[in-house]
Design a protein around this motif. Structure first.
Motif, PDB file in Angstrom:
ATOM      1  N   THR A 186       0.860  -1.332   0.014  1.00 37.16           N
ATOM      2  CA  THR A 186       0.070  -0.002   0.105  1.00 37.16           C
ATOM      3  C   THR A 186       0.885   1.235  -0.020  1.00 37.16           C
ATOM      4  O   THR A 186       1.712   1.437   0.984  1.00 37.16           O
ATOM      5  CB  THR A 186      -0.873   0.015   1.331  1.00 37.16           C
ATOM      6  OG1 THR A 186      -1.832  -1.056   1.182  1.00 37.16           O
ATOM      7  CG2 THR A 186      -1.908   1.405   1.212  1.00 37.16           C
TER       8      THR A 186
ATOM      9  N   PHE B  48      -4.269   9.757  -2.034  1.00 42.22           N
ATOM     10  CA  PHE B  48      -4.894   8.304  -2.058  1.00 42.22           C
ATOM     11  C   PHE B  48      -4.275   7.217  -1.496  1.00 42.22           C
ATOM     12  O   PHE B  48      -2.985   7.010  -1.630  1.00 42.22           O
ATOM     13  CB  PHE B  48      -5.006   8.283  -3.800  1.00 42.22           C
ATOM     14  CG  PHE B  48      -6.090   9.117  -4.418  1.00 42.22           C
ATOM     15  CD1 PHE B  48      -7.340   8.553  -4.636  1.00 42.22           C
ATOM     16  CD2 PHE B  48      -5.486  10.404  -4.720  1.00 42.22           C
ATOM     17  CE1 PHE B  48      -8.194   9.662  -5.208  1.00 42.22           C
ATOM     18  CE2 PHE B  48      -6.603  11.232  -5.685  1.00 42.22           C
ATOM     19  CZ  PHE B  48      -7.972  10.838  -5.615  1.00 42.22           C
TER      20      PHE B  48
ATOM     21  N   VAL C 234      -3.391   3.644  -2.165  1.00 40.69           N
ATOM     22  CA  VAL C 234      -3.379   2.731  -3.371  1.00 40.69           C
ATOM     23  C   VAL C 234      -2.758   1.360  -3.060  1.00 40.69           C
ATOM     24  O   VAL C 234      -1.200   1.647  -2.509  1.00 40.69           O
ATOM     25  CB  VAL C 234      -2.426   3.498  -4.531  1.00 40.69           C
ATOM     26  CG1 VAL C 234      -2.391   2.630  -5.709  1.00 40.69           C
ATOM     27  CG2 VAL C 234      -3.092   4.763  -4.760  1.00 40.69           C
TER      28      VAL C 234
ATOM     29  N   ARG D  91     -10.404  -0.315  -2.237  1.00 36.35           N
ATOM     30  CA  ARG D  91      -9.210  -0.880  -3.102  1.00 36.35           C
ATOM     31  C   ARG D  91      -9.123  -2.619  -2.847  1.00 36.35           C
ATOM     32  O   ARG D  91      -8.525  -3.123  -3.769  1.00 36.35           O
ATOM     33  CB  ARG D  91      -8.068  -0.256  -2.823  1.00 36.35           C
ATOM     34  CG  ARG D  91      -7.629  -0.365  -1.388  1.00 36.35           C
ATOM     35  CD  ARG D  91      -6.317   0.373  -1.158  1.00 36.35           C
ATOM     36  NE  ARG D  91      -5.574   0.116   0.042  1.00 36.35           N
ATOM     37  CZ  ARG D  91      -5.822   0.646   1.430  1.00 36.35           C
ATOM     38  NH1 ARG D  91      -7.023   1.301   1.564  1.00 36.35           N
ATOM     39  NH2 ARG D  91      -5.197  -0.028   2.287  1.00 36.35           N
TER      40      ARG D  91
ATOM     41  N   TRP E  95      -2.433  -0.830  -9.949  1.00 34.25           N
ATOM     42  CA  TRP E  95      -2.829   0.142  -8.933  1.00 34.25           C
ATOM     43  C   TRP E  95      -4.172   0.163  -8.667  1.00 34.25           C
ATOM     44  O   TRP E  95      -5.064  -0.027  -9.606  1.00 34.25           O
ATOM     45  CB  TRP E  95      -2.514   1.728  -9.267  1.00 34.25           C
ATOM     46  CG  TRP E  95      -0.944   1.977  -9.137  1.00 34.25           C
ATOM     47  CD1 TRP E  95      -0.115   1.387  -8.723  1.00 34.25           C
ATOM     48  CD2 TRP E  95      -0.788   3.495  -9.064  1.00 34.25           C
ATOM     49  NE1 TRP E  95       1.186   2.266  -8.720  1.00 34.25           N
ATOM     50  CE2 TRP E  95       0.620   3.411  -8.661  1.00 34.25           C
ATOM     51  CE3 TRP E  95      -1.409   4.558  -9.219  1.00 34.25           C
ATOM     52  CZ2 TRP E  95       1.293   4.652  -8.685  1.00 34.25           C
ATOM     53  CZ3 TRP E  95      -0.810   5.840  -9.329  1.00 34.25           C
ATOM     54  CH2 TRP E  95       0.732   5.825  -9.042  1.00 34.25           C
TER      55      TRP E  95
ATOM     56  N   PRO F 214      -6.800   2.175  -6.095  1.00 39.31           N
ATOM     57  CA  PRO F 214      -6.903   3.044  -5.089  1.00 39.31           C
ATOM     58  C   PRO F 214      -8.181   3.166  -4.418  1.00 39.31           C
ATOM     59  O   PRO F 214      -9.041   2.663  -4.969  1.00 39.31           O
ATOM     60  CB  PRO F 214      -6.815   4.416  -5.993  1.00 39.31           C
ATOM     61  CG  PRO F 214      -7.300   4.115  -7.286  1.00 39.31           C
ATOM     62  CD  PRO F 214      -7.079   2.499  -7.425  1.00 39.31           C
TER      63      PRO F 214
ATOM     64  N   THR G  74      -8.474   7.038   1.728  1.00 38.77           N
ATOM     65  CA  THR G  74      -8.048   8.409   0.746  1.00 38.77           C
ATOM     66  C   THR G  74      -8.654   9.456   1.707  1.00 38.77           C
ATOM     67  O   THR G  74      -9.820   9.442   2.206  1.00 38.77           O
ATOM     68  CB  THR G  74      -8.712   7.814  -0.474  1.00 38.77           C
ATOM     69  OG1 THR G  74      -8.005   7.142  -1.205  1.00 38.77           O
ATOM     70  CG2 THR G  74      -8.740   9.258  -1.120  1.00 38.77           C
TER      71      THR G  74
ATOM     72  N   LEU H  28      -4.119  10.489 -11.010  1.00 38.99           N
ATOM     73  CA  LEU H  28      -3.482   9.335 -10.656  1.00 38.99           C
ATOM     74  C   LEU H  28      -2.673   8.716 -11.838  1.00 38.99           C
ATOM     75  O   LEU H  28      -1.503   8.400 -11.664  1.00 38.99           O
ATOM     76  CB  LEU H  28      -4.483   8.113 -10.237  1.00 38.99           C
ATOM     77  CG  LEU H  28      -5.182   8.461  -8.927  1.00 38.99           C
ATOM     78  CD1 LEU H  28      -6.407   7.665  -8.756  1.00 38.99           C
ATOM     79  CD2 LEU H  28      -4.391   7.891  -7.804  1.00 38.99           C
TER      80      LEU H  28
END
Length: 296
Positions: free
Chosen positions: A5, A15, A17, A37, A55, A57, A65, A87
């Motif tokens: 992460t 974010f 992710v 996510r 990815w 997010p 986030t 992003l």
């Protein structure tokens, strides 16, 4: 392959992710409601093994986030598309495959149609093209009944309380109640989604996606430009919220379209049937452009 992460600063947000893999080919996975996510946990290692930097997010208003805007206007579709573009820019990728499920798929459809950033491939899971969804909400009593919750979510305050009551029982039931094969929706998985939904400001942010969309209904009817990006739709046929007939007419909106239908699988397709979904996605992504892997 391990999932780590990261915190990615983009468009004024931090974010959270989940990332697997390295390189300049980005596979950006957009989750739906009421997910996070975490819903892409089965796909990220597969995409990384294919050579992508994958990815997933937590989208605006969700999970870890921050911040989580509380006003409806912050969840307009153009604001959400800005997040996706930011992003992509933050990744530094030279090519992008966009993958979306549920609300993330609706956002992916809109992002691709508006050519916000160049896309190599587009993968959609269990959400129709926005123009088709709009038409059915105007004409189909059957779909209106299935979409009752969208109208309930327009009420102020009550939906947030209802969804988080009793340790977010409604969130847990959304997964466990709808899934046909409940194997991958263990108590630990349901705890994760319930905890994410109960983070400060999260539930209002999550529901504000629906409130903003309802206020922009006029935009959904179109006209919509034809999507030139090669597109795969993976659809669990036993979707309690979205009828299979919503696939009809998609080829009018997409130049290069492949549809793979999975019988006996619910709306939570990539979590409920990850082996089948991963095989479909991998085969299609490996097929040369201009040579779709076919429909099933």
């Amino acid at each position: 392959m391990a999932i780590a992460t990261r915190r990615i600063t983009a468009n004024g947000f931090e974010f959270a992710v989940d990332e697997a893999g390295v390189g300049d080919r980005l596979a950006l996975c957009l989750h739906g409601f009421p997910e996070s996510r975490f819903s892409w946990r089965f796909q990220l290692p597969m995409l990384a093994a294919m050579g992508y930097r994958a990815w997933a997010p937590d989208l605006r208003g969700y999970g870890q986030t921050e911040p989580k805007p509380q006003d409806v206007a912050s969840y307009r579709i153009d604001r959400l598309m800005e997040d996706v573009a930011a992003l992509i820019d933050a990744s530094g990728a030279t090519s992008v495959t966009l993958i979306g499920h549920d609300w993330g798929a609706g956002l992916a459809w809109t992002f691709a149609a508006n050519h916000v950033r160049p896309l190599e491939r587009l993968v959609i899971m269990n959400v129709p093209h926005p123009a088709i969804m709009s038409a059915h909400l105007r004409r189909s009593w059957a779909q209106l009944k299935k979409s009752w919750y969208m109208f309930f979510f327009q009420l102020p305050g009550l939906p947030e309380r209802a969804m988080t009551a009793a340790d977010a029982r409604a969130i847990r039931n959304a997964f466990h109640g709808m899934a046909l094969d409940k194997t991958n929706f263990t108590p630990e998985v349901l705890d994760r989604y319930a905890a994410d939904a109960q983070r400060p400001g999260a539930m209002r942010g999550m529901i504000n996606w629906y409130r903003a969309a309802m206020r922009e209904q006029g935009k959904l009817a179109g006209p919509w430009p034809v999507i030139e990006t090669p597109t795969l739709i993976v659809w669990g046929e036993e979707d309690a919220a979205l009828g299979i007939e919503l696939l009809d007419g998609t080829d009018e909106h997409v130049r290069d379209l492949t549809i793979s239908r999975l019988p006996g699988v619910s709306h939570w397709v990539q979590q409920e049937a990850p082996t089948a979904v991963n095989a479909i996605v991998q085969s299609w992504l490996e097929a040369p452009r201009g040579a779709p892997a076919g429909s099933g």
